[in-house]
Design a protein around this motif. Structure first.
Motif, mmCIF file in Angstrom:
data_model
loop_
_atom_site.group_PDB
_atom_site.id
_atom_site.type_symbol
_atom_site.label_atom_id
_atom_site.label_comp_id
_atom_site.label_asym_id
_atom_site.label_seq_id
_atom_site.Cartn_x
_atom_site.Cartn_y
_atom_site.Cartn_z
ATOM 1 N N VAL A 1 -1.162 -10.792 -1.242
ATOM 2 C CA VAL A 1 -0.519 -10.688 0.058
ATOM 3 C C VAL A 1 0.793 -9.925 -0.074
ATOM 4 N N ALA A 2 1.505 -10.187 -1.145
ATOM 5 C CA ALA A 2 2.751 -9.470 -1.379
ATOM 6 C C ALA A 2 2.427 -8.002 -1.621
ATOM 7 N N SER A 3 3.341 -7.119 -1.194
ATOM 8 C CA SER A 3 3.045 -5.698 -1.337
ATOM 9 C C SER A 3 3.300 -5.230 -2.760
ATOM 10 N N THR B 1 11.664 3.217 -2.203
ATOM 11 C CA THR B 1 11.074 1.882 -2.175
ATOM 12 C C THR B 1 10.342 1.637 -3.478
ATOM 13 N N GLU B 2 10.645 0.528 -4.131
ATOM 14 C CA GLU B 2 9.905 0.181 -5.338
ATOM 15 C C GLU B 2 8.631 -0.541 -4.924
ATOM 16 N N ILE B 3 7.486 -0.043 -5.401
ATOM 17 C CA ILE B 3 6.193 -0.583 -4.991
ATOM 18 C C ILE B 3 5.737 -1.681 -5.942
ATOM 19 N N THR B 4 6.336 -1.700 -7.123
ATOM 20 C CA THR B 4 5.892 -2.612 -8.176
ATOM 21 C C THR B 4 6.964 -3.647 -8.502
ATOM 22 N N THR B 5 6.543 -4.666 -9.223
ATOM 23 C CA THR B 5 7.490 -5.645 -9.716
ATOM 24 C C THR B 5 7.213 -5.904 -11.198
ATOM 25 N N ASN B 6 8.295 -6.098 -11.938
ATOM 26 C CA ASN B 6 8.162 -6.349 -13.377
ATOM 27 C C ASN B 6 8.252 -7.832 -13.710
ATOM 28 N N GLU B 7 8.191 -8.651 -12.663
ATOM 29 C CA GLU B 7 8.342 -10.095 -12.913
ATOM 30 C C GLU B 7 7.090 -10.690 -13.505
ATOM 31 N N ASP C 1 -6.013 8.857 -1.052
ATOM 32 C CA ASP C 1 -7.339 8.890 -0.451
ATOM 33 C C ASP C 1 -7.259 9.500 0.947
ATOM 34 N N LYS C 2 -8.421 9.822 1.514
ATOM 35 C CA LYS C 2 -8.431 10.509 2.807
ATOM 36 C C LYS C 2 -7.922 9.615 3.948
ATOM 37 N N ASP C 3 -7.949 8.290 3.741
ATOM 38 C CA ASP C 3 -7.428 7.371 4.760
ATOM 39 C C ASP C 3 -5.961 7.041 4.494
ATOM 40 N N SER C 4 -5.343 7.814 3.612
ATOM 41 C CA SER C 4 -3.927 7.709 3.231
ATOM 42 C C SER C 4 -3.593 6.473 2.396
ATOM 43 N N THR C 5 -4.603 5.705 1.994
ATOM 44 C CA THR C 5 -4.348 4.679 0.989
ATOM 45 C C THR C 5 -4.233 5.373 -0.373
ATOM 46 N N ILE C 6 -3.712 4.650 -1.355
ATOM 47 C CA ILE C 6 -3.479 5.283 -2.661
ATOM 48 C C ILE C 6 -4.137 4.476 -3.774
ATOM 49 N N TRP C 7 -4.766 5.209 -4.687
ATOM 50 C CA TRP C 7 -5.346 4.621 -5.887
ATOM 51 C C TRP C 7 -4.436 4.907 -7.073
ATOM 52 N N PHE C 8 -4.168 3.881 -7.866
ATOM 53 C CA PHE C 8 -3.374 4.049 -9.083
ATOM 54 C C PHE C 8 -4.222 3.644 -10.278
ATOM 55 N N SER C 9 -4.148 4.435 -11.339
ATOM 56 C CA SER C 9 -4.819 4.046 -12.582
ATOM 57 C C SER C 9 -3.779 3.551 -13.572
ATOM 58 N N TYR D 1 -5.771 0.153 -9.255
ATOM 59 C CA TYR D 1 -5.154 -0.568 -8.142
ATOM 60 C C TYR D 1 -5.303 0.266 -6.882
ATOM 61 N N HIS D 2 -5.786 -0.374 -5.802
ATOM 62 C CA HIS D 2 -5.933 0.302 -4.519
ATOM 63 C C HIS D 2 -4.913 -0.288 -3.566
ATOM 64 N N TYR D 3 -4.029 0.567 -3.034
ATOM 65 C CA TYR D 3 -2.869 0.098 -2.272
ATOM 66 C C TYR D 3 -2.901 0.702 -0.870
ATOM 67 N N ASN D 4 -2.826 -0.156 0.154
ATOM 68 C CA ASN D 4 -2.911 0.340 1.534
ATOM 69 C C ASN D 4 -1.559 0.338 2.235
ATOM 70 N N GLY D 5 -0.489 0.162 1.476
ATOM 71 C CA GLY D 5 0.842 0.141 2.068
ATOM 72 C C GLY D 5 1.350 -1.264 2.296
ATOM 73 N N LYS D 6 0.414 -2.221 2.330
ATOM 74 C CA LYS D 6 0.814 -3.616 2.509
ATOM 75 C C LYS D 6 0.275 -4.503 1.395
ATOM 76 N N THR D 7 -1.029 -4.376 1.153
ATOM 77 C CA THR D 7 -1.638 -5.206 0.121
ATOM 78 C C THR D 7 -2.346 -4.314 -0.894
ATOM 79 N N PHE D 8 -2.733 -4.890 -1.996
ATOM 80 C CA PHE D 8 -3.443 -4.110 -2.999
ATOM 81 C C PHE D 8 -4.594 -4.914 -3.572
ATOM 82 N N LYS D 9 -5.562 -4.188 -4.113
ATOM 83 C CA LYS D 9 -6.658 -4.800 -4.858
ATOM 84 C C LYS D 9 -6.667 -4.214 -6.248
ATOM 85 N N ASN D 10 -6.928 -5.060 -7.220
ATOM 86 C CA ASN D 10 -7.007 -4.626 -8.619
ATOM 87 C C ASN D 10 -8.468 -4.708 -9.062
#
Length: 328
Positions: free
Chosen positions: A12-14, A322-328, A29-37, A44-53
């Protein structure tokens, strides 16, 4: 119950937690979501709010992922330590590269971290997929069979050639450009033949790490950081190199990107993100913060710049970071 196990992968956290060895690449991606390897954490697939791993448990060939590409049929491709993964938006399919025996010879002794069965770089050209391997040259994959290219350039060990291709880029005219880290320089493919460019042609080094084509069609080339290497630019006729003496921030360039204002951004190994405005090079500095080990730089469909690597991922809109990640 069944439902909770399916949704637990969506956070839920971004903020995406940084995997142990960080991120390696990204694709909008074409829907403006972003994939990270990532290096060991899957994708990781990130839609600006949530992500899936997604990991090997979901069907990924390996959790060590180097590169991402999308094709004209809406498939995503991931280049991994264990060959290719094809994702048709429903399931992940493992596609092995043509097997190369690595039990003897140079690869086990000279460069054991490399693996010619690994897909280090991907690019789509003429509806085919180009794959750069960790020591076995390049393949052209048409969805059925693999055709090998560029196997016999670069270093030669114990009777066998070795060509590690960490990067492939398509230019504005549809030519494909291949970086060789095995002293093979830069190879351009125009659809019919390959042209090799080396030190004697004007490159600043033969160990090439990354390639970028700007809006005007110029090719920017980053190197491994040896000797006199710098940032070499090819305008289609001649080569020009910016060196440390010219103010270049660092020689170990891993990623290059041109922003909408024409400035060239460069990420480097063990060094800070650097921006070239056409005259001067300077570290990218945000409120006193600099960013090292940036392995990818790209923009989304709204001209925001995204960059990341070993230490995390950031999004820059030209004013706010904006930092998208957390190192915690």
């Amino acid at each position: 119950n069944d439902k909770s196990s399916k949704t637990e992968k969506t956070q839920v956290a971004s903020e995406i937690p940084v995997p142990k060895n960080g991120f390696s690449n990204a694709l909008v991606d074409k829907d403006s979501t972003i994939w990270f390897s990532s290096n060991g954490g899957g994708i990781y697939h990130y839609n600006g709010k949530t992500f899936k791993n997604y990991t090997e448990e979901d069907g990924l060939s390996s959790n060590q992922v180097f590169s991402i590409a999308s094709d004209q049929n809406d498939n995503l491709w991931f280049g991994t330590q264990n060959g290719l993964t094809k994702y048709d938006r429903k399931k992940f399919e493992h596609i092995a590269l043509p097997y190369q025996d690595t039990t003897s010879g140079w690869i086990s002794t000279v460069y054991p971290v490399l693996n010619p069965n690994a897909a280090h770089s991907l690019a789509v050209g003429n509806n085919n997929l180009w794959i750069g391997t960790g020591g076995g040259g390049a393949y052209l994959y048409d969805g059925i069979s693999f055709k090998p290219y560029l196997t016999e350039i670069g270093w030669k060990y114990e009777g066998s050639f070795q060509n590690w291709i960490p990067f492939i880029r398509k230019d504005n005219k549809g030519n494909m450009w291949f970086a060789s880290m095995s002293n093979g320089g830069v190879n351009q493919f125009n659809g019919e033949k390959f042209t090799q460019y080396l030190l004697e042609d004007g490159l600043s080094d033969n160990q090439v790490r990354t390639i970028y084509c700007d809006k005007s069609g110029k090719i920017w080339i980053g190197f491994n950081g040896n000797r006199n290497s710098g940032l070499t630019v090819y305008n289609g006729k001649s080569f020009k190199t910016f060196s440390l003496d010219d103010g270049l921030c660092n020689q170990r360039i891993r990623s290059i990107y041109e922003d909408k204002n024409g400035s060239i951004w460069m990420g480097a190994d063990l060094a800070n993100l650097c921006v070239f405005d056409g005259e001067n090079f300077s570290d990218f500095n945000y409120n006193g913060q600099t960013f090292s080990d940036i392995l990818f730089i790209l923009s989304d469909l709204e001209d925001n710049i995204w960059f990341g690597g070993r230490n995390g991922i950031w999004k820059y809109d030209g004013q706010n970071l904006t930092e998208i990640t957390t190192n915690e």
